[in-house]
Motif scaffolding. Structure first.
Motif, mmCIF file in Angstrom:
data_model
loop_
_atom_site.group_PDB
_atom_site.id
_atom_site.type_symbol
_atom_site.label_atom_id
_atom_site.label_comp_id
_atom_site.label_asym_id
_atom_site.label_seq_id
_atom_site.Cartn_x
_atom_site.Cartn_y
_atom_site.Cartn_z
ATOM 1 N N ARG A 7 50.231 51.196 35.775
ATOM 2 C CA ARG A 7 49.547 50.783 37.004
ATOM 3 C C ARG A 7 48.527 49.713 36.653
ATOM 4 O O ARG A 7 47.796 49.841 35.670
ATOM 5 C CB ARG A 7 48.844 51.975 37.664
ATOM 6 C CG ARG A 7 49.788 52.947 38.335
ATOM 7 C CD ARG A 7 49.105 54.273 38.642
ATOM 8 N NE ARG A 7 47.913 54.096 39.459
ATOM 9 C CZ ARG A 7 47.915 54.095 40.798
ATOM 10 N NH1 ARG A 7 49.054 54.260 41.455
ATOM 11 N NH2 ARG A 7 46.798 53.951 41.473
ATOM 12 N N LYS A 9 45.426 47.230 38.293
ATOM 13 C CA LYS A 9 44.509 46.821 39.360
ATOM 14 C C LYS A 9 44.138 45.367 39.083
ATOM 15 O O LYS A 9 43.302 45.069 38.228
ATOM 16 C CB LYS A 9 43.287 47.725 39.400
ATOM 17 C CG LYS A 9 43.626 49.158 39.817
ATOM 18 C CD LYS A 9 42.385 50.015 39.990
ATOM 19 C CE LYS A 9 42.746 51.401 40.513
ATOM 20 N NZ LYS A 9 41.550 52.253 40.719
ATOM 21 N N LYS A 42 54.718 45.272 43.710
ATOM 22 C CA LYS A 42 53.425 44.862 44.233
ATOM 23 C C LYS A 42 53.051 45.791 45.374
ATOM 24 O O LYS A 42 53.830 46.008 46.300
ATOM 25 C CB LYS A 42 53.483 43.411 44.736
ATOM 26 C CG LYS A 42 52.151 42.885 45.241
ATOM 27 C CD LYS A 42 52.299 41.419 45.663
ATOM 28 C CE LYS A 42 50.974 40.839 46.136
ATOM 29 N NZ LYS A 42 51.116 39.430 46.563
ATOM 30 N N GLU A 45 46.752 46.089 49.139
ATOM 31 C CA GLU A 45 45.560 45.312 48.797
ATOM 32 C C GLU A 45 44.319 46.139 49.099
ATOM 33 O O GLU A 45 44.184 46.727 50.175
ATOM 34 C CB GLU A 45 45.558 44.016 49.614
ATOM 35 C CG GLU A 45 44.443 43.061 49.265
ATOM 36 C CD GLU A 45 44.583 41.747 50.025
ATOM 37 O OE1 GLU A 45 43.585 41.317 50.640
ATOM 38 O OE2 GLU A 45 45.693 41.187 50.022
ATOM 39 N N ARG A 46 43.401 46.199 48.141
ATOM 40 C CA ARG A 46 42.132 46.905 48.301
ATOM 41 C C ARG A 46 40.982 45.896 48.391
ATOM 42 O O ARG A 46 41.196 44.691 48.390
ATOM 43 C CB ARG A 46 41.906 47.877 47.142
ATOM 44 C CG ARG A 46 43.028 48.895 46.936
ATOM 45 C CD ARG A 46 43.301 49.707 48.170
ATOM 46 N NE ARG A 46 44.290 50.761 47.928
ATOM 47 C CZ ARG A 46 44.944 51.403 48.869
ATOM 48 N NH1 ARG A 46 44.764 51.075 50.134
ATOM 49 N NH2 ARG A 46 45.804 52.349 48.560
ATOM 50 N N HIS A 49 40.733 44.475 44.616
ATOM 51 C CA HIS A 49 41.902 44.322 43.761
ATOM 52 C C HIS A 49 43.186 44.526 44.557
ATOM 53 O O HIS A 49 43.164 44.981 45.697
ATOM 54 C CB HIS A 49 41.859 45.315 42.585
ATOM 55 C CG HIS A 49 42.047 46.740 43.006
ATOM 56 N ND1 HIS A 49 40.987 47.563 43.340
ATOM 57 C CD2 HIS A 49 43.172 47.501 43.167
ATOM 58 C CE1 HIS A 49 41.451 48.763 43.676
ATOM 59 N NE2 HIS A 49 42.768 48.749 43.581
ATOM 60 N N LEU A 51 46.982 46.338 43.964
ATOM 61 C CA LEU A 51 47.639 47.291 43.081
ATOM 62 C C LEU A 51 49.053 46.825 42.742
ATOM 63 O O LEU A 51 49.828 46.445 43.617
ATOM 64 C CB LEU A 51 47.699 48.666 43.745
ATOM 65 C CG LEU A 51 48.238 49.813 42.893
ATOM 66 C CD1 LEU A 51 47.334 50.047 41.685
ATOM 67 C CD2 LEU A 51 48.346 51.085 43.721
ATOM 68 N N TYR A 52 49.388 46.854 41.467
ATOM 69 C CA TYR A 52 50.741 46.590 40.978
ATOM 70 C C TYR A 52 51.179 47.784 40.123
ATOM 71 O O TYR A 52 50.350 48.526 39.603
ATOM 72 C CB TYR A 52 50.791 45.333 40.101
ATOM 73 C CG TYR A 52 50.698 44.025 40.831
ATOM 74 C CD1 TYR A 52 51.833 43.242 41.049
ATOM 75 C CD2 TYR A 52 49.471 43.542 41.279
ATOM 76 C CE1 TYR A 52 51.754 42.014 41.699
ATOM 77 C CE2 TYR A 52 49.381 42.317 41.941
ATOM 78 C CZ TYR A 52 50.525 41.565 42.140
ATOM 79 O OH TYR A 52 50.437 40.365 42.790
ATOM 80 N N SER A 53 52.468 47.918 39.998
ATOM 81 C CA SER A 53 53.010 48.942 39.109
ATOM 82 C C SER A 53 54.283 48.402 38.466
ATOM 83 O O SER A 53 55.063 47.709 39.103
ATOM 84 C CB SER A 53 53.312 50.232 39.880
ATOM 85 O OG SER A 53 53.890 51.200 39.020
ATOM 86 N N SER A 91 45.023 48.880 32.145
ATOM 87 C CA SER A 91 46.152 49.577 32.752
ATOM 88 C C SER A 91 46.317 50.945 32.112
ATOM 89 O O SER A 91 45.812 51.224 31.029
ATOM 90 C CB SER A 91 47.429 48.758 32.570
ATOM 91 O OG SER A 91 47.698 48.572 31.193
ATOM 92 N N SER A 121 52.627 53.202 48.907
ATOM 93 C CA SER A 121 52.174 54.475 49.455
ATOM 94 C C SER A 121 53.287 55.197 50.192
ATOM 95 O O SER A 121 53.098 56.294 50.695
ATOM 96 C CB SER A 121 51.003 54.240 50.417
ATOM 97 O OG SER A 121 51.446 53.490 51.534
#
Length: 286
Positions: A7, A9, A42, A45-46, A49, A51-53, A91, A121
């Motif tokens: 993960r 950020k 991808k 969006e926060r 940051h 979030l990618y994984s 990460s 999510s």
């Protein structure tokens, strides 16, 4: 099966740089035994940051561990260092073993690291296990199911019901090829993302040299097969309206190197003598 997940950020404004690092990296994963597929996702969006994984899928945990000790892994250190500059925090790597019956939503699938804008999510949804999917579609190409489930073609073939598929080790290459030279006229087929190449004729006897199995003779089938790359051999008998029988040779990545099909007569029926030889050879490795 083993999945290694990371993960990330990624700092706001660094998304493009982060993605370019992945897209332009010099990847050596396709050279690694046991590697199946790589995904980069991808996510949402926060405030500070995005979030990618990423996850890599491996044939086994042992294959993954071997990669972490390999020269290819050491060569990837430069890419990992470049990634850190775009992250809000380091990460985190997690490892998961495969579980039967439930599979996640198919978000992205690309061996070269394609990036998909997805909602990470989203909940896990039930769908047929790979074995159930294969059993329910006897007329569908394994390559098509492999793309759908994000696995190798060999994983699909290995999931066939026992009456449809038998797996032999790659070490049986010479024994199996030598037996097929006595079958008569067969169909030699190469099927990959770019070509489906078919050639009909007798399989000539071959000889080994420098890791290759070399076949020469009057037959239209000839050339040099990298026998050392063969890790598994599958005897496959399946079909919907019409059964086909084939011997399929797979490399370490789970891709079919080539396939040899039992021949057919003028009425498109399988040749009885070759069917008997196929079954006898398969039973030797059942």
């Amino acid at each position: 099966m083993f999945i290694a997940m990371n993960r990330f950020k990624v700092l706001k404004g660094s998304e493009h740089d982060f993605e370019q690092i992945w897209l332009t990296r010099d990847s050596h994963l396709n050279e690694v035994p046991g590697f199946i597929v790589f995904h980069l996702l991808k996510g949402p969006e926060r405030e500070d940051h995005v979030l990618y994984s990423s996850h890599t899928m491996w044939r086994s945990h042992a294959d993954f561990e071997a990669w972490t000790k390999s020269e290819q892994f050491r060569q990837s250190a430069r890419t990992r260092r470049r990634q850190q500059a775009a992250l809000s925090r380091p990460s985190r790597l997690r490892g998961l073993h495969g579980a039967a019956g439930v599979e996640g939503r198919r978000l992205c699938a690309s061996r070269r690291g394609g990036i998909g804008a997805v909602d990470m999510s989203s909940t896990v949804e039930d769908r047929p296990s790979l074995a159930a999917r294969v059993a329910a579609s006897p007329g569908e190409l394994p390559e098509q199911i492999a793309r759908e489930y994000g696995v190798s073609t060999f994983e699909v073939v290995r999931s066939l019901p026992s009456e449809q598929g038998t797996i032999a080790p790659g070490e049986a290459f010479a024994d199996i090829m030598q037996d097929i030279t006595t079958w008569g006229e067969i169909l030699f087929l190469i099927h990959n993302a770019d070509i489906v190449l078919e050639c009909t004729g007798r399989l000539p006897p071959g000889s080994f040299a420098h890791g290759y199995f070399n076949i020469h003779g009057e037959s239209p089938i000839g050339g040099h097969l990298k026998a050392d790359n063969c890790k598994s051999i599958a005897f496959v008998a399946r079909g919907a309206k019409r059964i086909s029988m084939s011997v399929q040779f797979f490399n370490a990545a789970g891709d079919a190197m080539f396939k040899i099909f039992v021949g057919r007569d003028a009425a498109r029926e399988l040749l009885p003598d070759q069917v008997a030889r196929f079954e006898a050879l398969r039973s030797r490795y059942a």
